[in-house]
Design a protein around this motif. Structure first.
Motif, PDB file in Angstrom:
ATOM      1  N   ARG A 157     -17.572 -37.237   1.208  1.00  0.00           N
ATOM      2  CA  ARG A 157     -17.687 -35.781   1.179  1.00  0.00           C
ATOM      3  C   ARG A 157     -17.308 -35.175   2.535  1.00  0.00           C
ATOM      4  NH1 ARG A 157     -16.733 -31.506  -1.731  1.00  0.00           N
ATOM      5  NH2 ARG A 157     -18.017 -29.724  -1.141  1.00  0.00           N
ATOM      6  N   ALA A 158     -17.749 -35.770   3.638  1.00  0.00           N
ATOM      7  CA  ALA A 158     -17.420 -35.247   4.966  1.00  0.00           C
ATOM      8  C   ALA A 158     -15.912 -35.286   5.193  1.00  0.00           C
ATOM      9  CB  ALA A 158     -18.149 -36.041   6.049  1.00  0.00           C
ATOM     10  N   ALA A 159     -15.267 -36.382   4.801  1.00  0.00           N
ATOM     11  CA  ALA A 159     -13.815 -36.489   4.957  1.00  0.00           C
ATOM     12  C   ALA A 159     -13.096 -35.438   4.123  1.00  0.00           C
ATOM     13  CB  ALA A 159     -13.350 -37.888   4.566  1.00  0.00           C
ATOM     14  N   HIS A 160     -13.572 -35.220   2.905  1.00  0.00           N
ATOM     15  CA  HIS A 160     -12.938 -34.234   2.022  1.00  0.00           C
ATOM     16  C   HIS A 160     -13.047 -32.830   2.605  1.00  0.00           C
ATOM     17  CE1 HIS A 160     -11.837 -32.013  -1.603  1.00  0.00           C
ATOM     18  NE2 HIS A 160     -12.957 -31.327  -1.452  1.00  0.00           N
ATOM     19  N   CYS A 161     -14.233 -32.460   3.094  1.00  0.00           N
ATOM     20  CA  CYS A 161     -14.448 -31.106   3.615  1.00  0.00           C
ATOM     21  C   CYS A 161     -13.605 -30.852   4.870  1.00  0.00           C
ATOM     22  CB  CYS A 161     -15.927 -30.881   3.907  1.00  0.00           C
ATOM     23  SG  CYS A 161     -16.964 -30.807   2.430  1.00  0.00           S
ATOM     24  N   LEU A 162     -13.539 -31.828   5.751  1.00  0.00           N
ATOM     25  CA  LEU A 162     -12.761 -31.652   6.974  1.00  0.00           C
ATOM     26  C   LEU A 162     -11.261 -31.636   6.671  1.00  0.00           C
ATOM     27  CD1 LEU A 162     -14.895 -33.888   9.327  1.00  0.00           C
ATOM     28  CD2 LEU A 162     -14.531 -31.420   9.562  1.00  0.00           C
ATOM     29  N   GLU A 163     -10.835 -32.398   5.681  1.00  0.00           N
ATOM     30  CA  GLU A 163      -9.437 -32.339   5.278  1.00  0.00           C
ATOM     31  C   GLU A 163      -9.118 -30.981   4.652  1.00  0.00           C
ATOM     32  OE1 GLU A 163      -6.214 -34.829   2.590  1.00  0.00           O
ATOM     33  OE2 GLU A 163      -8.327 -34.854   2.040  1.00  0.00           O
ATOM     34  N   VAL A 182     -14.716 -26.013  11.373  1.00  0.00           N
ATOM     35  CA  VAL A 182     -15.795 -27.001  11.273  1.00  0.00           C
ATOM     36  C   VAL A 182     -17.032 -26.353  10.648  1.00  0.00           C
ATOM     37  CG1 VAL A 182     -17.354 -28.519  12.550  1.00  0.00           C
ATOM     38  CG2 VAL A 182     -14.964 -28.343  13.232  1.00  0.00           C
ATOM     39  N   ALA A 183     -17.337 -25.127  11.076  1.00  0.00           N
ATOM     40  CA  ALA A 183     -18.482 -24.411  10.520  1.00  0.00           C
ATOM     41  C   ALA A 183     -18.321 -24.195   9.013  1.00  0.00           C
ATOM     42  CB  ALA A 183     -18.661 -23.071  11.237  1.00  0.00           C
ATOM     43  N   ILE A 184     -17.093 -23.932   8.583  1.00  0.00           N
ATOM     44  CA  ILE A 184     -16.832 -23.759   7.148  1.00  0.00           C
ATOM     45  C   ILE A 184     -17.038 -25.083   6.410  1.00  0.00           C
ATOM     46  CG2 ILE A 184     -15.053 -23.237   5.437  1.00  0.00           C
ATOM     47  CD1 ILE A 184     -13.834 -21.297   7.513  1.00  0.00           C
ATOM     48  N   ALA A 185     -16.494 -26.170   6.967  1.00  0.00           N
ATOM     49  CA  ALA A 185     -16.668 -27.487   6.347  1.00  0.00           C
ATOM     50  C   ALA A 185     -18.150 -27.846   6.243  1.00  0.00           C
ATOM     51  CB  ALA A 185     -15.922 -28.547   7.156  1.00  0.00           C
ATOM     52  N   LYS A 186     -18.905 -27.532   7.283  1.00  0.00           N
ATOM     53  CA  LYS A 186     -20.338 -27.799   7.281  1.00  0.00           C
ATOM     54  C   LYS A 186     -21.048 -26.975   6.204  1.00  0.00           C
ATOM     55  CE  LYS A 186     -24.371 -27.446  10.342  1.00  0.00           C
ATOM     56  NZ  LYS A 186     -24.834 -27.060  11.710  1.00  0.00           N
TER      57      LYS A 186
END
Length: 286
Positions: free
Chosen positions: A185-191, A214-218
């Motif tokens: 999930r972290a990889a998907h959001c940052l991508e 980064v704030a959006i991905a978080k």
């Protein structure tokens, strides 16, 4: 400028200066490229992904995600009541980009806090996915926020000593997402926000636009159904602001989320599905 769209699954350039280069991993630190490759290689959907997809496929887009009815909010100032919101009525529908427009002091942030369950009205009702926020206790609203709502702040609100990856992972921990889901999930959001090759950089190593991404991905890591953003482009130049809005449109399409944000920037309003204009605690031209 706002017609510019970021190609899917590609990183955005840092400050528009050209192609980003991955930072070499420190001793003991996993290589970002290897993590990214491993995460993408996990092609079978997880139980978390499957349950989310099933719920979203059956969602009725004609039913409001959140309704605000007759909401008023006042604060005691100098022995008198300062009336900030004066009878607000609105509905937020699934998978839309909604903007609250108005000058400073018009009541935008106060309304956003009420919608997110951070505050309660003096009068009126706020119902989010059948949860009556105006009747919920602080603990109940906290639990709902952790599972269902994401927040993006003007100041980015990142942990300064944690990398981009670790900031996203922290959001997953707080939402009680199973540990087995974190890497994928972290990889998907940052991508999704164009930072797959910057995931092990800390905030001070990133530009303002990258920190906001980064704030959006978080904020989307735990798959909220509602994303609230308070002036997310206020600290960015026009180019970075346009990139953030492009990311928002991608997120609505891929993550099936509703975004409600405050702004006073007229240059980004054309990408909104609906704009509520606020003047002195009331809506006009809605």
């Amino acid at each position: 400028m706002l017609g510019w769209l970021r190609p899917k699954n590609k990183s955005l350039p840092a400050d528009g200066s050209g192609e980003e280069q991955p930072r070499a991993a420190a001793d003991g630190e996993p290589d970002a490229r290897l993590i990214h490759t491993e995460a993408i290689a996990e092609s079978s959907p997880s139980s978390f992904e499957r349950s989310f997809a099933e719920a979203e496929d059956s969602a009725d887009l004609t039913i409001p995600l959140l309704t605000v009815t007759g909401v008023e909010r006042s604060f005691p100032v100098g022995g008198q009541q300062l009336h900030v919101l004066k009878g607000i009525n609105m509905s937020l529908y699934p998978r839309k980009l909604i903007m609250l427009k108005g000058r400073s002091g018009s009541g935008k942030t106060t309304l956003l806090n009420l919608i997110g369950g951070l505050d309660q009205p003096n009068k009126g009702e706020i119902v989010f996915k059948e949860h009556p926020f105006h009747l919920c206790s602080d603990d109940q609203r906290t639990q709902i926020r952790r599972k269902e709502i994401g927040f993006i702040f003007q100041s980015f609100a990142l942990m300064p000593l944690l990398s981009a990856w670790e900031n996203v992972e922290l959001a997953l921990r707080m939402a009680d997402v199973p540990r087995s889901e974190w890497k994928q999930r972290a990889a998907h959001c940052l991508e999704l926000v164009g930072l797959s090759r910057r995931m092990h950089h800390r905030p001070f190593e990133l530009s303002g636009g990258e920190q906001q991404r980064v704030a959006i991905a978080k904020a989307i890591a735990h798959r909220p159904s509602l994303l609230l953003a308070d002036e997310p482009t206020a600290e960015l130049d026009s180019q970075m602001g346009a990139q953030v809005m492009s990311v928002f449109r991608d997120i609505i399409e891929t993550e099936k989320v509703t975004i409600c944000m405050t702004t006073h920037d007229p240059t980004i309003m054309e990408v909104a599905d609906h704009v509520f204009e606020m003047v002195d605690g009331k809506f006009i031209n809605t």
